[in-house]
Every structure is written in structure tokens, then in C-alpha cells.
Design an enzyme around this catalytic site. Structure first.
Site, PDB file in Angstrom:
ATOM      1  CE  LYS A 180      10.648  -1.470 -38.635  1.00  0.00           C
ATOM      2  NZ  LYS A 180      11.955  -2.017 -38.577  1.00  0.00           N
ATOM      3  CD  GLU A 200       8.178  -5.871 -55.381  1.00  0.00           C
ATOM      4  OE1 GLU A 200       8.272  -6.943 -55.792  1.00  0.00           O
ATOM      5  OE2 GLU A 200       7.602  -5.048 -56.172  1.00  0.00           O
ATOM      6  CB  CYS A 217      13.753 -11.608 -52.732  1.00  0.00           C
ATOM      7  SG  CYS A 217      14.534 -10.025 -53.560  1.00  0.00           S
ATOM      8  CD  GLN A 227      17.555 -15.364 -42.323  1.00  0.00           C
ATOM      9  OE1 GLN A 227      16.597 -15.005 -41.787  1.00  0.00           O
ATOM     10  NE2 GLN A 227      17.579 -15.755 -43.894  1.00  0.00           N
ATOM     11  CD  GLU A 266      11.932 -16.486 -49.074  1.00  0.00           C
ATOM     12  OE1 GLU A 266      11.172 -15.880 -48.409  1.00  0.00           O
ATOM     13  OE2 GLU A 266      12.511 -15.905 -50.275  1.00  0.00           O
TER      14      GLU A 266
HETATM   15  P1  NDP Z   1       9.996  -9.273 -42.624  1.00  0.00           P
HETATM   16  O1  NDP Z   1       8.947  -9.517 -43.176  1.00  0.00           O
HETATM   17  O2  NDP Z   1      10.399  -9.873 -41.275  1.00  0.00           O
HETATM   18  O3  NDP Z   1      10.585  -7.751 -42.219  1.00  0.00           O
HETATM   19  C1  NDP Z   1      10.666  -6.928 -43.331  1.00  0.00           C
HETATM   20  C2  NDP Z   1      10.397  -5.355 -42.752  1.00  0.00           C
HETATM   21  O4  NDP Z   1       8.985  -5.549 -42.237  1.00  0.00           O
HETATM   22  C3  NDP Z   1      11.226  -5.242 -41.759  1.00  0.00           C
HETATM   23  O5  NDP Z   1      11.566  -3.590 -41.686  1.00  0.00           O
HETATM   24  C4  NDP Z   1      10.422  -5.497 -40.398  1.00  0.00           C
HETATM   25  O6  NDP Z   1      10.770  -4.678 -39.218  1.00  0.00           O
HETATM   26  C5  NDP Z   1       9.176  -5.001 -40.947  1.00  0.00           C
HETATM   27  N1  NDP Z   1       7.716  -5.650 -40.216  1.00  0.00           N
HETATM   28  C6  NDP Z   1       8.083  -6.546 -39.378  1.00  0.00           C
HETATM   29  N2  NDP Z   1       6.663  -6.914 -38.705  1.00  0.00           N
HETATM   30  C7  NDP Z   1       5.746  -5.576 -39.385  1.00  0.00           C
HETATM   31  C8  NDP Z   1       4.550  -5.295 -39.216  1.00  0.00           C
HETATM   32  N3  NDP Z   1       3.569  -5.938 -38.281  1.00  0.00           N
HETATM   33  N4  NDP Z   1       4.217  -4.229 -39.576  1.00  0.00           N
HETATM   34  C9  NDP Z   1       4.944  -3.587 -40.465  1.00  0.00           C
HETATM   35  N5  NDP Z   1       6.282  -3.709 -40.839  1.00  0.00           N
HETATM   36  C10 NDP Z   1       6.821  -5.035 -40.222  1.00  0.00           C
HETATM   37  O7  NDP Z   1      11.292  -9.874 -43.498  1.00  0.00           O
HETATM   38  P2  NDP Z   1      12.673  -9.710 -43.403  1.00  0.00           P
HETATM   39  O8  NDP Z   1      13.430  -8.509 -43.241  1.00  0.00           O
HETATM   40  O9  NDP Z   1      13.024 -10.850 -42.443  1.00  0.00           O
HETATM   41  O10 NDP Z   1      13.353  -9.966 -44.708  1.00  0.00           O
HETATM   42  C11 NDP Z   1      13.336 -11.642 -45.153  1.00  0.00           C
HETATM   43  C12 NDP Z   1      12.392 -11.510 -46.227  1.00  0.00           C
HETATM   44  O11 NDP Z   1      11.808 -10.633 -46.877  1.00  0.00           O
HETATM   45  C13 NDP Z   1      12.431 -12.947 -46.856  1.00  0.00           C
HETATM   46  O12 NDP Z   1      11.224 -13.782 -46.996  1.00  0.00           O
HETATM   47  C14 NDP Z   1      12.688 -12.479 -48.492  1.00  0.00           C
HETATM   48  O13 NDP Z   1      12.533 -13.093 -49.708  1.00  0.00           O
HETATM   49  C15 NDP Z   1      11.975 -11.319 -48.429  1.00  0.00           C
HETATM   50  N6  NDP Z   1      12.398 -10.259 -49.534  1.00  0.00           N
HETATM   51  C16 NDP Z   1      11.947 -10.252 -50.718  1.00  0.00           C
HETATM   52  C17 NDP Z   1      12.318  -9.269 -51.530  1.00  0.00           C
HETATM   53  C18 NDP Z   1      11.896  -9.047 -52.990  1.00  0.00           C
HETATM   54  O14 NDP Z   1      12.012  -8.009 -53.570  1.00  0.00           O
HETATM   55  N7  NDP Z   1      10.727  -9.814 -53.212  1.00  0.00           N
HETATM   56  C19 NDP Z   1      13.640  -8.750 -51.457  1.00  0.00           C
HETATM   57  C20 NDP Z   1      14.158  -8.581 -50.121  1.00  0.00           C
HETATM   58  C21 NDP Z   1      13.607  -9.878 -49.238  1.00  0.00           C
HETATM   59  P3  NDP Z   1      11.827  -5.430 -38.059  1.00  0.00           P
HETATM   60  O15 NDP Z   1      12.934  -5.816 -38.921  1.00  0.00           O
HETATM   61  O16 NDP Z   1      11.894  -4.641 -36.884  1.00  0.00           O
HETATM   62  O17 NDP Z   1      10.934  -6.697 -37.727  1.00  0.00           O
END
Ligand code: NDP
Length: 482
Positions: free
Chosen positions: A173, A248, A282, A329, A383
Site C-alpha cells: 500500500k 520506521e 527521515c 506538506q 519533526e
Molecule cells: P503517514 O504516517 O501519514 O503515512 C505513511 C503511510 O501510512 C502512508 O502509506 C499512509 O497512507 C499510511 N497510513 C495512514 N494512515 C494509516 C492508518 N490508519 N493505517 C494504516 N496505514 C495508514 O506519513 P507520511 O507518508 O506523511 O510520511 C512522512 C512521515 O514519515 C514523516 O514523519 C517522516 O519522518 C516519516 N518517515 C520515516 C522514515 C524512517 O525510515 N524512519 C522514512 C520516511 C518517512 P496515505 O498516504 O494514504 O495516508
């Protein structure tokens, strides 16, 4: 490639035909694609396909599975330019950053295929005469892969390769903002004739289909990259079925600069890791913690470098920093900048949305630096995930370490110093999953694990040897042969 889901080897619309539009962050008037808004029925179909595919796939030898994955690797190399364009169109990063992302994915995939091949159990001496006592590693079953938009190609690759090589089947997903990159990744497996159902792909809302995947008792593991808030929710839901999770999450990564550092190199490092990919790594540097004596000189060196950043569309070869990924964003980052100003930090460069030079319809933000930031301010603690860097003064080394650790996150850190004792003490005392000495916070390599501590990570980390560890369980055998 069609703009569709991929279930059981077939590209499909969502079961109720609903769709959503996606926009180019460099120009929000440009629709980049219309993608299925998948339903819980689609989730169930994907789970069913992955479950049926599990037994035959897991019973292939690891060498047979590796053959499919190596075909994917070959295609990935061949299609780099094409995929880079899709990444830039959906995410906004520059073409060269997109190619860099694919290169990292290639290196990690190559490494993880081989980690799967050398996956080993243990043979131990038995307490009993004539008994062979040993353990083997087995795949878990169907795995849900929930990925973010900031590294929309590399993150799924880092998760799916170890899952598949060890015999699991997957449902990907992707983030809602980057479905085309997810589909381009999955298409490589389709082109490599991966058996039907082994890898499935669903686009749509995380709150609906992500949640439904995590809720399912058939899903044996969820590997997630994204925000801490969503990760914690996934962890709680998954616990209901004892589903394994690998989370992560966010970071607030510090770069400590001591008075004895090579300040030119430290400034290069800060600017590179704060503003590449518009600060949306990240592992970005989002705080620089600088010893008082060199603070002003260091800020001056950073400003010299930031003034040379050319913000523009990622497709323009002159651009060194693209837009941030989408309107939400952009607005969140501008809001954080306002909070920084209101709290009394001093803005020394940037702080605005860029609306000239044909960029008004996009999500372009000036590279931004605040000085005189205090550790309890929002911009020092939360963040922001954008091109915003906070500079904090430290009295000495010990003060710098305390400030570095004074956040809820613990992903990456770095120190610039020529003092070996302080460097090694920093490595010992910094509360993070990965740390660096005289190397930018954003650097990672495929052979070692990648994951955070505190609110940045939970579960067995990705990459390195632990990459395959997460996707397998141990089984022990005692065999009486005499
Ligand atoms: P989100 O947490 O909003 O989304 C991440 C993924 O989770 C997306 O595919 C999203 O889908 C999905 N998601 C959202 N809500 C749910 C739910 N209730 N149940 C299951 N899945 C869900 O983060 P972002 O995509 O906005 O990414 C940015 C964030 O991710 C930042 O905080 C960043 O630091 C962190 N990050 C961390 C990394 C690491 O390795 N530590 C690497 C990259 C990013 P949808 O897009 O459809 O909402």
C-alpha cells in the site's frame, strides 16, 4: 502500466470504480494521474490472492526465488531514467535525487537477495546422545507493506525484497501521494513474471485500506514507514492479532559541531542533509547544535552555501532543491515556520513560499534557517519534514550531547570534531539508531541495519542482516538418530 491496482497478477480498477486525482507538487494545476480509491473488498481480494500464493512461493528454493528477484534488479537498472521521471513528477525531488534513490534501491535489493540466500539457522550440541539439535528459519506468511511518499521507490524495495526472498508474499500500500511510483515498482515484478499473487498492490487511503490490512488476522507482519502517530496506531491494532510490526518513523536529527571541527566540511554536511530532497528525509539534519565559540562563523558558512541553492522544478537541470510533496506538506511547513517566529527564534534566511519565476502554483519553500533556537521551542522538538533548520548554541561538548538527546525522537545523529575521545563518547551517548562522525546524518549503507529508537522506531530494524530476520520465525528440531 495502467493506473490500477495489481491483484493476483492482474491490473484492476477498485471494486466500486471509485478513483482519486493526484497532482504534481511542482504545479498543483497539473493532474499526474487518476488512481483507484480501493475498498475493503479490494483488500480482501489481495489478502486472498497473497494467501493462496504463499505455499507454492515459500516452497520454491531460495535460489529459485532469487532468480525472479534478480530479473527485477536487471529491469530496475534498465528503467532507471523512466522511473526517475515518475518519482520527480509525483514527489517533486530533482531528477538526480530520484536517480540516487533508485541507485540506493538497487544496492539494497542486491544485498538483501544475498542475505536471503545465506539465511542460516543454528546447529548446537545436544544434551542427549545421538540427537541432532538445530534450528531453521521459516517465512511468516502474508505481509503488509505500508510505505511513505518521501522515498516512494526505495522504501518499498527495502521492505519487499527481504520479505519475498525469505518466502513471504506481500501486499504493498503506497502513500496516497505517490501511487505511480508504487505501480512502477510493481510493474518490474510483473515484467519479471513473478508468480501470480506473490506481490499485490492497492492504492487509496491509509485510513481505509491501510487500516483494513493491519486489522486482518491473515496478515502476519506489517512493515511500515511514516509518521510516529500512524505507526503507534498500527502497533496498537496489530497487537490484537499478535501481528509482528516493524515501524520506521520520524526524526529530529541533530548535527553537533564542536569548536575543533573542520567548519567548512561541517557546513557542507549541514546544508546537504538539511536541504536535499527539500528536507524530506527521515534522516535529514533538522537541528545543528554548535559550540558557542564557533557559532557565528559556522552560521556564516552555512548561509554562503544556502544562498547557492537553486529552488525550482525537479525536471529543470539547474534545480538543486525541488518543491515539497504537496499542499498539506507545504502548509504544515509554513505553519511551523510561523511558530518558530512567534516563539522568538531568529530567521536568518528563507521562511517564505516561493511564488515568482513561474513557481506560484507549486509547493516551493525557501531553504530556511533559524538561529537562537531554544531547546523547548516547537521547531527544536517537532519533526517539520521540510527545508527548515534550527541552530542551537551549546556551552560545551557535554551540553551539546544533552541537547542532542533532549527530544522524543532517536533516528540519526552526527558530530563534527577532530577529537577522537569526544567522537567516540558521542557515539556511546547519543540516543539514536544510527550515528556518524564527520559524516552527514543522512548517510546509510545496505550492509547494516536501519532503524530508530525512542519514538523513531520499533521492532526489528530494516536492512543489513536484520532485514531478513524480521520476515522469518525460528523453528527448532531435535532428531534422534542413534
Ligand atoms: P503517514 O504516517 O501519514 O503515512 C505513511 C503511510 O501510512 C502512508 O502509506 C499512509 O497512507 C499510511 N497510513 C495512514 N494512515 C494509516 C492508518 N490508519 N493505517 C494504516 N496505514 C495508514 O506519513 P507520511 O507518508 O506523511 O510520511 C512522512 C512521515 O514519515 C514523516 O514523519 C517522516 O519522518 C516519516 N518517515 C520515516 C522514515 C524512517 O525510515 N524512519 C522514512 C520516511 C518517512 P496515505 O498516504 O494514504 O495516508
Amino acid at each position: 502500466m495502467a493506473n490500477k491496482n495489481y491483484i493476483n497478477g492482474v491490473w484492476l480498477d477498485s471494486s466500486d470504480g471509485s478513483t482519486s486525482k493526484h497532482y504534481n507538487p511542482a504545479d498543483l494545476t497539473e493532474v499526474t494521474g487518476i488512481w483507484p480509491k480501493s475498498t475493503v473488498n479490494d483488500v480482501n481480494s489481495a489478502i486472498d490472492a497473497a494467501q493462496k500464493a504463499f505455499q507454492p512461493w515459500s516452497r520454491l528454493t531460495v535460489y529459485e526465488r532469487a532468480e525472479y528477484l534478480r530479473k527485477v534488479l536487471f529491469l530496475m537498472r534498465q528503467k532507471t531514467d523512466q522511473i526517475a521521471e515518475i518519482i520527480t513528477t509525483e514527489n517533486g525531488k530533482t531528477i538526480s535525487e530520484s536517480k540516487g534513490e533508485i541507485k540506493s534501491a538497487i544496492n539494497e535489493m542486491d544485498y538483501q537477495i544475498n542475505e536471503g540466500i545465506r539465511l542460516a539457522g543454528e546447529i548446537m550440541p545436544s544434551e542427549r546422545d545421538g540427537v541432532l539439535a538445530y534450528s531453521i528459519r521459516r517465512p511468516l506468511g502474508v505481509v503488509a507493506v505500508i510505505s511513505p511518499w518521501n522515498f516512494p521507490f526505495n522504501v518499498p524495495c527495502r521492505k519487499i525484497t527481504p520479505a519475498l526472498i525469505t518466502g513471504n508474499t506481500c501486499i504493498l500500500k503506497p502513500a496516497n501521494l505517490t501511487p505511480g511510483v508504487g505501480a512502477a515498482f510493481v510493474e518490474l515484478f510483473d515484467d519479471a513474471d513473478l508468480p501470480k499473487g506473490v506481490l499485490n498492490f492497492l492504492t487509496g487511503s491509509g485510513a481505509v485500506i491501510g487500516q483494513a490490512l493491519v486489522n486482518s488476522p491473515v496478515i502476519k507482519a506489517v512493515t511500515f514507514t511514516g509518521s510516529t502517530e500512524v505507526g503507534m496506531g498500527i502497533h496498537r491494532t496489530a497487537a490484537n492479532n499478535l501481528t509482528r510490526t516493524q515501524l520506521e518513523m520520524g526524526g529530529k536529527n541533530p548535527l553537533v559541531v564542536l569548536a575543533d571541527a573542520d567548519l567548512e566540511k561541517a557546513a557542507d554536511s549541514a546544508v546537504l542533509a538539511a536541504f536535499s530532497c527539500a528536507g524530506q528525509w527521515c534522516t535529514s539534519t533538522s537541528r545543528t547544535i554548535v559550540e558557542e565559540g564557533v557559532h557565528d562563523k559556522f552560521v556564516e558558512l552555512m548561509l554562503e552555501r544556502v544562498k547557492k541553492i537553486k529552488v525550482g522544478k525537479g525536471t529543470d537541470s539547474e534545480t538543486t532543491m525541488g518543491p515539497v510533496c504537496g499542499k498539506d506538506q507545504r502548509d504544515g511547513i509554513l505553519n511551523a515556520i510561523e511558530k518558530g517566529k512567534a516563539e522568538g527564534a531568529d530567521l536568518v534566511i528563507g521562511g517564505n513560499q516561493i511564488k515568482d519565476n513561474g513557481l506560484a502554483n507549486g509547493c516551493f519553500i525557501e531553504p530556511t534557517i533559524f538561529v537562537n533556537v531554544k531547546t523547548d521551542m516547537f521547531i527544536a522538538q517537532e519533526e517539520i519534514f521540510g527545508p527548515v533548520l534550527s541552530v542551537i548554541k551549546a556551552k560545551d561538548f557535554n551540553d551539546a550531547v544533552d541537547i542532542a538527546n533532549d527530544v522524543k525522537f532517536g533516528l540519526s545523529s552526527s558530530i563534527y570534531t577532530s577529537d577522537l575521545q569526544k567522537a567516540l563518547t558521542f557515539v556511546e551517548r547519543t540516543d539514536v539508531g544510527l550515528t556518524h562522525v564527520n559524516i552527514p546524518t543522512a548517510i546509510k549503507e545496505p550492509q547494516l541495519s536501519f532503524g530508530g529508537v525512542k519514538s523513531s522506531g520499533c521492532g526489528i530494524p530494516e536492512a543489513g542482516h536484520t532485514g531478513v530476520e524480521f520476515f522469518t520465525e525460528h523453528k527448532v528440531a531435535y532428531i534422534k538418530y542413534r
